[in-house]
Design a protein around this motif. Structure first.
Motif, short mmCIF file in Angstrom:
data_model
loop_
_atom_site.label_atom_id
_atom_site.label_comp_id
_atom_site.label_asym_id
_atom_site.label_seq_id
_atom_site.Cartn_x
_atom_site.Cartn_y
_atom_site.Cartn_z
N ASP A 153 11.06 1.81 5.82
CA ASP A 153 9.80 1.33 5.25
C ASP A 153 10.09 1.01 3.78
OD1 ASP A 153 8.49 1.88 7.63
OD2 ASP A 153 7.86 3.88 6.97
N ILE A 154 10.04 -0.27 3.41
CA ILE A 154 10.31 -0.65 2.03
C ILE A 154 9.06 -0.36 1.21
CG2 ILE A 154 11.10 -2.47 0.49
CD1 ILE A 154 13.09 -1.84 2.70
N VAL A 155 9.20 0.44 0.15
CA VAL A 155 8.03 0.87 -0.63
C VAL A 155 8.23 0.53 -2.11
CG1 VAL A 155 7.49 2.75 0.96
CG2 VAL A 155 8.98 3.20 -1.01
N SER A 156 7.11 0.43 -2.81
CA SER A 156 7.12 0.18 -4.24
C SER A 156 7.22 1.49 -5.00
CB SER A 156 5.84 -0.56 -4.64
OG SER A 156 4.72 0.31 -4.50
N LEU A 157 7.40 1.40 -6.31
CA LEU A 157 7.45 2.62 -7.12
C LEU A 157 6.09 3.30 -7.19
CD1 LEU A 157 9.84 2.13 -10.15
CD2 LEU A 157 10.31 2.90 -7.85
N ASN A 158 5.02 2.54 -7.02
CA ASN A 158 3.69 3.18 -6.98
C ASN A 158 3.59 4.14 -5.79
OD1 ASN A 158 2.55 2.07 -9.28
ND2 ASN A 158 1.82 0.25 -8.21
N GLU A 159 4.17 3.74 -4.65
CA GLU A 159 4.18 4.63 -3.49
C GLU A 159 5.09 5.83 -3.72
OE1 GLU A 159 3.85 2.31 0.52
OE2 GLU A 159 4.72 0.93 -0.95
N VAL A 160 6.19 5.61 -4.46
CA VAL A 160 7.08 6.74 -4.79
C VAL A 160 6.31 7.78 -5.60
CG1 VAL A 160 9.16 7.44 -6.05
CG2 VAL A 160 9.17 5.34 -4.66
N ARG A 209 8.72 10.08 7.13
CA ARG A 209 9.05 8.67 6.95
C ARG A 209 10.45 8.51 6.36
NH1 ARG A 209 4.46 5.84 3.50
NH2 ARG A 209 5.63 3.99 4.14
N ARG A 210 11.09 7.42 6.72
CA ARG A 210 12.37 7.06 6.12
C ARG A 210 12.10 5.80 5.29
NH1 ARG A 210 18.03 6.20 9.38
NH2 ARG A 210 17.04 4.25 9.97
N CYS A 211 11.94 6.02 3.99
CA CYS A 211 11.51 4.95 3.09
C CYS A 211 12.65 4.47 2.20
CB CYS A 211 10.35 5.43 2.23
SG CYS A 211 8.89 5.90 3.17
N MET A 212 12.47 3.30 1.63
CA MET A 212 13.47 2.76 0.72
C MET A 212 12.81 2.03 -0.44
SD MET A 212 16.59 0.07 1.32
CE MET A 212 17.71 1.39 1.80
N THR A 213 13.37 2.25 -1.65
CA THR A 213 13.02 1.43 -2.80
C THR A 213 14.22 0.56 -3.15
OG1 THR A 213 13.73 3.23 -4.27
CG2 THR A 213 11.38 3.02 -3.84
N ILE A 214 13.94 -0.65 -3.61
CA ILE A 214 14.98 -1.61 -4.01
C ILE A 214 14.92 -1.74 -5.53
CG2 ILE A 214 15.78 -4.00 -3.82
CD1 ILE A 214 14.27 -3.99 -1.05
N THR A 215 16.03 -1.50 -6.20
CA THR A 215 16.02 -1.53 -7.67
C THR A 215 17.15 -2.40 -8.20
OG1 THR A 215 17.50 0.36 -8.06
CG2 THR A 215 15.17 0.87 -7.63
N PHE A 216 16.87 -2.99 -9.38
CA PHE A 216 17.86 -3.79 -10.12
C PHE A 216 17.92 -3.24 -11.55
CE2 PHE A 216 16.48 -6.49 -6.71
CZ PHE A 216 17.53 -7.34 -6.41
#
Length: 328
Positions: A68-75, A88-95
């Motif tokens: 589940d791709i989540v935003s930092l607000n969800e984090v 849940r198995r969630c993921m955040t994408i960061t640069f």
């Protein structure tokens, strides 16, 4: 070869990696990227390239099927209520850093896949004509074609063995490891290499590009101001790096900045003093650059782990890396 690598090799030969992958735990997984594009065409450090545009699109397509791709607000919601993450198995994408290709290449691909990402910005590089120190080192090594480098603080020289990308990586590793002021080391490298030319124009985003990305659903966080190694700074300088970058982002973008990623991000580059400075400066979470699955997210919110995306990484490579990662 360490025991973990031996175990990975044996289990891979036995076909057990797939079983490990299917049983990876619930929690927050985070991937980290820097530049997107062709590393062969850069005048700077090729080691900061994570993937090509085509590879990024393939990575996102794969991640969407597995997490589940989540935003930092969800984090932040998970931090406030950890039980939300337990099933849940969630993921955040960061640069990290703020290179222009994040806007020109990565941003359109993220939008096409309809996934959020967070961009951690070293504010001293935005709208600045000064090349960052790691790109300066790479440019000198390429331009002067040195066969070896040894600064005064180093115990041993770093020798060129036919692979420029690896040579640059090893020189940068030594520079980071000394704990000495970075600009002082760059000046010494310029002197021993007799470099007197001009550096190329840096390739970073501007404030309008950052503003547009935020307006279209991306999160903007801080990555310090000068991208110095924080643990090597005085308490006063640490506070400046944290607070000035936050101030500039909030001033130029009209947003509230409460997320941070540590420059370089290995264990030696931040400490309890840096974390206390983050708390006092109004940050609510921070990411390192060390692989790991984040589970006790409320207790470890200033030490969240990220998996690196490397050039030519395949889904099987990613599965193996994640399957053997520690849970924090």
């Amino acid at each position: 070869m360490d025991l973990k690598r031996i175990q990975m090799k044996i289990e891979s030969l036995m076909g057990l990696t797939g079983h490990r992958w299917k049983n990876t735990p619930n929690g927050l997984y985070s991937i980290n990227l820097h530049r997107v594009g062709d590393l062969e065409k850069t005048s700077g450090d090729p080691n900061v390239f994570s993937c090509t545009e085509e590879q990024l699109s393939a990575h996102l397509a794969f991640m969407k099927t597995q997490f589940d791709i989540v935003s930092l607000n969800e984090v932040k919601e998970f931090i406030a209520q950890p039980s939300l993450l337990s099933k849940r198995r969630c993921m955040t994408i960061t640069f990290d850093d703020g290179y222009a290709d994040n806007y020109e290449c990565a941003f359109p691909i993220l939008k096409s896949h309809n996934v959020p990402a967070a961009f951690f910005i070293a504010t001293g590089l935005i709208g600045n004509s000064v090349l960052p120190w790691w790109d300066k080192v790479a440019y000198i090594l390429k331009h002067k074609q040195l066969k070896q480098v040894q600064l005064k603080s180093w115990k041993h020289p770093v020798c060129f063995k036919g692979d420029m990308k690896l040579f640059i990586r090893h020189v940068l590793k030594e520079i980071k490891a000394t704990g000495m002021e970075l600009e002082q080391q760059i000046q010494e490298l310029e002197e021993i290499s007799a470099f007197q030319g001009l550096y190329p124009t840096p390739e970073f985003m501007d404030w309008e590009q950052l503003k547009l990305m935020h307006q279209q659903g991306m999160t903007i966080g801080a990555h310090s101001h000068h991208h110095y190694i924080l643990s090597a700074l005085t308490d006063e300088d640490i506070l400046f790096e944290l607070q000035h970058s936050k101030h500039l982002l909030e001033k130029h973008l009209g947003i509230n900045v409460n997320a941070f990623s540590y420059p370089v991000g290995n264990q030696s580059t931040y400490n309890d003093g840096v974390i206390e400075a983050l708390k006092s400066s109004g940050y609510e979470l921070a990411f390192n650059f060390r692989p790991g699955v984040n589970f006790h997210i409320d207790k470890k919110r200033y030490d969240l782990h990220r998996f690196p995306i490397e050039p030519n990484m395949t889904p099987d490579d990613f599965k193996q890396m994640v399957s053997y990662a520690k849970v924090y």
